[in-house]
Design a protein around this motif. Sequence first.
Motif, PDB file in Angstrom:
ATOM      1  N   ASP A 155      38.845 -57.702 -28.013  1.00  0.00           N
ATOM      2  CA  ASP A 155      39.950 -58.520 -27.813  1.00  0.00           C
ATOM      3  C   ASP A 155      40.672 -58.160 -26.187  1.00  0.00           C
ATOM      4  O   ASP A 155      41.453 -59.056 -25.805  1.00  0.00           O
ATOM      5  CB  ASP A 155      41.287 -58.215 -28.892  1.00  0.00           C
ATOM      6  CG  ASP A 155      40.897 -58.301 -30.261  1.00  0.00           C
ATOM      7  OD1 ASP A 155      40.581 -59.591 -30.461  1.00  0.00           O
ATOM      8  OD2 ASP A 155      40.905 -57.655 -31.016  1.00  0.00           O
ATOM      9  N   LEU A 156      40.138 -57.158 -25.767  1.00  0.00           N
ATOM     10  CA  LEU A 156      40.664 -56.640 -24.568  1.00  0.00           C
ATOM     11  C   LEU A 156      39.552 -55.854 -23.984  1.00  0.00           C
ATOM     12  O   LEU A 156      39.004 -54.934 -24.550  1.00  0.00           O
ATOM     13  CB  LEU A 156      41.902 -55.770 -24.718  1.00  0.00           C
ATOM     14  CG  LEU A 156      42.637 -55.079 -23.579  1.00  0.00           C
ATOM     15  CD1 LEU A 156      43.331 -56.086 -22.531  1.00  0.00           C
ATOM     16  CD2 LEU A 156      43.671 -54.078 -24.000  1.00  0.00           C
ATOM     17  N   ILE A 157      39.539 -55.782 -22.736  1.00  0.00           N
ATOM     18  CA  ILE A 157      38.562 -54.987 -21.865  1.00  0.00           C
ATOM     19  C   ILE A 157      39.255 -54.058 -21.070  1.00  0.00           C
ATOM     20  O   ILE A 157      40.333 -54.698 -20.128  1.00  0.00           O
ATOM     21  CB  ILE A 157      37.485 -55.641 -20.912  1.00  0.00           C
ATOM     22  CG1 ILE A 157      36.739 -56.699 -21.829  1.00  0.00           C
ATOM     23  CG2 ILE A 157      36.621 -54.810 -20.042  1.00  0.00           C
ATOM     24  CD1 ILE A 157      35.781 -57.402 -21.083  1.00  0.00           C
ATOM     25  N   ALA A 158      39.185 -52.812 -20.991  1.00  0.00           N
ATOM     26  CA  ALA A 158      39.953 -51.819 -20.197  1.00  0.00           C
ATOM     27  C   ALA A 158      39.074 -51.173 -19.336  1.00  0.00           C
ATOM     28  O   ALA A 158      37.908 -50.736 -19.567  1.00  0.00           O
ATOM     29  CB  ALA A 158      40.618 -50.760 -21.017  1.00  0.00           C
ATOM     30  N   LEU A 188      38.381 -62.646 -21.400  1.00  0.00           N
ATOM     31  CA  LEU A 188      39.317 -61.937 -22.309  1.00  0.00           C
ATOM     32  C   LEU A 188      40.213 -60.963 -21.375  1.00  0.00           C
ATOM     33  O   LEU A 188      40.102 -61.077 -20.135  1.00  0.00           O
ATOM     34  CB  LEU A 188      38.233 -60.679 -23.006  1.00  0.00           C
ATOM     35  CG  LEU A 188      37.148 -61.162 -23.910  1.00  0.00           C
ATOM     36  CD1 LEU A 188      36.378 -59.893 -24.194  1.00  0.00           C
ATOM     37  CD2 LEU A 188      38.079 -61.515 -25.228  1.00  0.00           C
ATOM     38  N   PRO A 189      41.359 -60.731 -22.046  1.00  0.00           N
ATOM     39  CA  PRO A 189      42.462 -59.910 -21.239  1.00  0.00           C
ATOM     40  C   PRO A 189      41.670 -58.817 -20.699  1.00  0.00           C
ATOM     41  O   PRO A 189      40.917 -58.009 -21.093  1.00  0.00           O
ATOM     42  CB  PRO A 189      43.421 -59.733 -22.296  1.00  0.00           C
ATOM     43  CG  PRO A 189      43.316 -60.706 -23.471  1.00  0.00           C
ATOM     44  CD  PRO A 189      41.902 -60.969 -23.229  1.00  0.00           C
ATOM     45  N   ILE A 190      42.332 -58.437 -19.426  1.00  0.00           N
ATOM     46  CA  ILE A 190      41.551 -57.040 -18.801  1.00  0.00           C
ATOM     47  C   ILE A 190      42.860 -56.206 -18.388  1.00  0.00           C
ATOM     48  O   ILE A 190      43.959 -56.737 -18.000  1.00  0.00           O
ATOM     49  CB  ILE A 190      40.808 -57.487 -17.310  1.00  0.00           C
ATOM     50  CG1 ILE A 190      39.764 -58.804 -17.893  1.00  0.00           C
ATOM     51  CG2 ILE A 190      40.228 -56.386 -16.979  1.00  0.00           C
ATOM     52  CD1 ILE A 190      38.947 -58.297 -18.516  1.00  0.00           C
ATOM     53  N   LEU A 191      42.557 -54.993 -18.703  1.00  0.00           N
ATOM     54  CA  LEU A 191      43.351 -53.989 -18.448  1.00  0.00           C
ATOM     55  C   LEU A 191      42.792 -52.994 -17.561  1.00  0.00           C
ATOM     56  O   LEU A 191      41.982 -52.381 -17.590  1.00  0.00           O
ATOM     57  CB  LEU A 191      44.089 -53.275 -19.706  1.00  0.00           C
ATOM     58  CG  LEU A 191      44.999 -51.893 -19.366  1.00  0.00           C
ATOM     59  CD1 LEU A 191      46.170 -52.532 -18.894  1.00  0.00           C
ATOM     60  CD2 LEU A 191      45.134 -51.173 -20.845  1.00  0.00           C
ATOM     61  N   THR A 192      43.519 -52.922 -16.155  1.00  0.00           N
ATOM     62  CA  THR A 192      42.994 -52.108 -15.101  1.00  0.00           C
ATOM     63  C   THR A 192      44.022 -51.097 -14.882  1.00  0.00           C
ATOM     64  O   THR A 192      45.354 -51.062 -14.825  1.00  0.00           O
ATOM     65  CB  THR A 192      42.564 -52.826 -14.035  1.00  0.00           C
ATOM     66  OG1 THR A 192      43.834 -53.355 -13.248  1.00  0.00           O
ATOM     67  CG2 THR A 192      41.920 -53.892 -13.951  1.00  0.00           C
ATOM     68  N   VAL A 193      43.650 -49.844 -14.658  1.00  0.00           N
ATOM     69  CA  VAL A 193      44.320 -48.665 -14.301  1.00  0.00           C
ATOM     70  C   VAL A 193      43.642 -48.041 -13.009  1.00  0.00           C
ATOM     71  O   VAL A 193      42.442 -47.810 -12.723  1.00  0.00           O
ATOM     72  CB  VAL A 193      44.266 -47.397 -15.276  1.00  0.00           C
ATOM     73  CG1 VAL A 193      45.166 -46.338 -14.801  1.00  0.00           C
ATOM     74  CG2 VAL A 193      45.013 -48.292 -16.612  1.00  0.00           C
ATOM     75  N   LYS A 194      44.403 -47.555 -11.804  1.00  0.00           N
ATOM     76  CA  LYS A 194      44.034 -47.319 -10.691  1.00  0.00           C
ATOM     77  C   LYS A 194      43.703 -45.862 -11.053  1.00  0.00           C
ATOM     78  O   LYS A 194      44.414 -45.048 -11.508  1.00  0.00           O
ATOM     79  CB  LYS A 194      45.083 -47.519  -9.777  1.00  0.00           C
ATOM     80  CG  LYS A 194      44.536 -46.974  -8.096  1.00  0.00           C
ATOM     81  CD  LYS A 194      45.730 -47.432  -7.235  1.00  0.00           C
ATOM     82  CE  LYS A 194      45.129 -46.910  -5.752  1.00  0.00           C
ATOM     83  NZ  LYS A 194      46.465 -47.135  -4.900  1.00  0.00           N
ATOM     84  N   ILE A 195      42.344 -45.472 -10.168  1.00  0.00           N
ATOM     85  CA  ILE A 195      42.216 -44.000 -10.173  1.00  0.00           C
ATOM     86  C   ILE A 195      43.081 -43.204  -9.104  1.00  0.00           C
ATOM     87  O   ILE A 195      42.814 -43.680  -7.946  1.00  0.00           O
ATOM     88  CB  ILE A 195      40.472 -43.956  -9.882  1.00  0.00           C
ATOM     89  CG1 ILE A 195      39.770 -44.347 -11.056  1.00  0.00           C
ATOM     90  CG2 ILE A 195      40.322 -42.428  -9.471  1.00  0.00           C
ATOM     91  CD1 ILE A 195      38.581 -44.309 -10.685  1.00  0.00           C
ATOM     92  N   MET A 243      47.497 -55.818 -16.649  1.00  0.00           N
ATOM     93  CA  MET A 243      46.826 -56.707 -17.552  1.00  0.00           C
ATOM     94  C   MET A 243      46.576 -57.845 -17.122  1.00  0.00           C
ATOM     95  O   MET A 243      47.786 -58.531 -16.666  1.00  0.00           O
ATOM     96  CB  MET A 243      47.716 -56.411 -18.992  1.00  0.00           C
ATOM     97  CG  MET A 243      46.940 -57.318 -20.044  1.00  0.00           C
ATOM     98  SD  MET A 243      47.655 -57.202 -21.428  1.00  0.00           S
ATOM     99  CE  MET A 243      47.320 -55.654 -21.919  1.00  0.00           C
ATOM    100  N   VAL A 244      45.665 -58.500 -17.230  1.00  0.00           N
ATOM    101  CA  VAL A 244      44.994 -59.878 -16.835  1.00  0.00           C
ATOM    102  C   VAL A 244      44.875 -60.853 -17.925  1.00  0.00           C
ATOM    103  O   VAL A 244      43.963 -60.485 -18.532  1.00  0.00           O
ATOM    104  CB  VAL A 244      44.175 -59.852 -15.394  1.00  0.00           C
ATOM    105  CG1 VAL A 244      43.749 -61.337 -15.303  1.00  0.00           C
ATOM    106  CG2 VAL A 244      44.242 -58.972 -14.690  1.00  0.00           C
ATOM    107  N   ILE A 245      45.723 -62.002 -17.824  1.00  0.00           N
ATOM    108  CA  ILE A 245      45.599 -62.846 -18.946  1.00  0.00           C
ATOM    109  C   ILE A 245      45.123 -64.051 -18.581  1.00  0.00           C
ATOM    110  O   ILE A 245      45.730 -64.732 -17.725  1.00  0.00           O
ATOM    111  CB  ILE A 245      46.982 -63.080 -19.733  1.00  0.00           C
ATOM    112  CG1 ILE A 245      47.687 -61.717 -20.126  1.00  0.00           C
ATOM    113  CG2 ILE A 245      46.744 -64.042 -20.992  1.00  0.00           C
ATOM    114  CD1 ILE A 245      46.833 -61.035 -21.198  1.00  0.00           C
ATOM    115  N   LYS A 246      43.797 -64.676 -19.047  1.00  0.00           N
ATOM    116  CA  LYS A 246      43.467 -65.659 -18.604  1.00  0.00           C
ATOM    117  C   LYS A 246      43.378 -66.996 -19.379  1.00  0.00           C
ATOM    118  O   LYS A 246      43.288 -68.233 -19.000  1.00  0.00           O
ATOM    119  CB  LYS A 246      41.688 -65.482 -18.574  1.00  0.00           C
ATOM    120  CG  LYS A 246      41.351 -64.235 -17.993  1.00  0.00           C
ATOM    121  CD  LYS A 246      41.539 -64.476 -16.381  1.00  0.00           C
ATOM    122  CE  LYS A 246      40.428 -65.367 -15.643  1.00  0.00           C
ATOM    123  NZ  LYS A 246      39.190 -64.599 -15.847  1.00  0.00           N
TER     124      LYS A 246
END
Length: 277
Positions: free
Chosen positions: A240-243, A270-277, A137-140
């Motif tokens: 509020d969040l982009i995933a 916005l905060p970003i949530l990334t999950v690796k494939i 999760m990236v917080i800006k």
Amino acid sequence: MKTIIVPIDFSDHSEYALKTASFIAKKQDAQILAVHMLDIQSDHFNESSSYIQEKTAFLLQLAKKRFHAFLKKDYLKDLKVTPLVKHFKVFSEINDLAKEENADLIIMGSHGASGLKELFIGSNTEKVIRFSEIPVMVIKKDLKDFDFENVVYATDFSLESIDAYVRIKSITEGFKGKIHVVYVNTPYENFKTTPEMEKMAADFFGIADGNIENLKSTTFVSDRSVEKGILSFSNSVGADLIAMSTHARKGLSHFFKGSLSEDVANHASLPILTVKI
């Protein structure tokens, strides 16, 4: 969720990440591992090994002292927070730490990157996203509201991203927020007709959820680029969040093809949530 890793460089942005981690940790009864990466350069051939050892010991004690002061925050009360100082030189090693500690999530602050710096160097956040095998999760910015009520999940509906989608759903369910699924249709080589998009989505949800109920709440938008479409849609629903899921491309593959998740993480506020494939 039991363990959250927060990289700390004592900046305002790392405190933004720490605040967010404290909110999630309280909601999910998790512990926080606050990690400072002590970059000890070893390429000074004119320095003796004894001098380098003394220098390392001094910087280690200095980091521990700064850590003690940095972690004196009211919002960390009643939380288990473990400070760690590691001799990391590259951010890929955070992934090794995550595996050692069986961590569930990495939260880190970022001011993003732009222009030539983004193209040739990239931010430390990009490097973590690229190498991490657990969600990042990236917080800006300093968030005033930590209730992620509106979560935008941007997807291409590829079957290889199903596992990432399931992991994102699991994380966001802990926030008790609403997920807005969005697919961005571009006018170039990846253009899809409406029936083609709906079939992709139905196949995806049929496998991932066992039903196609989420097809009703999926939005198909058109834009000149996927990144612009994601950011525009997120703004329209008050996200509020982009995933997102990420292929975590490295090397020449990353240079020539780029990484959408890294681009969005760099350019979105916005905060970003990334999950690796």
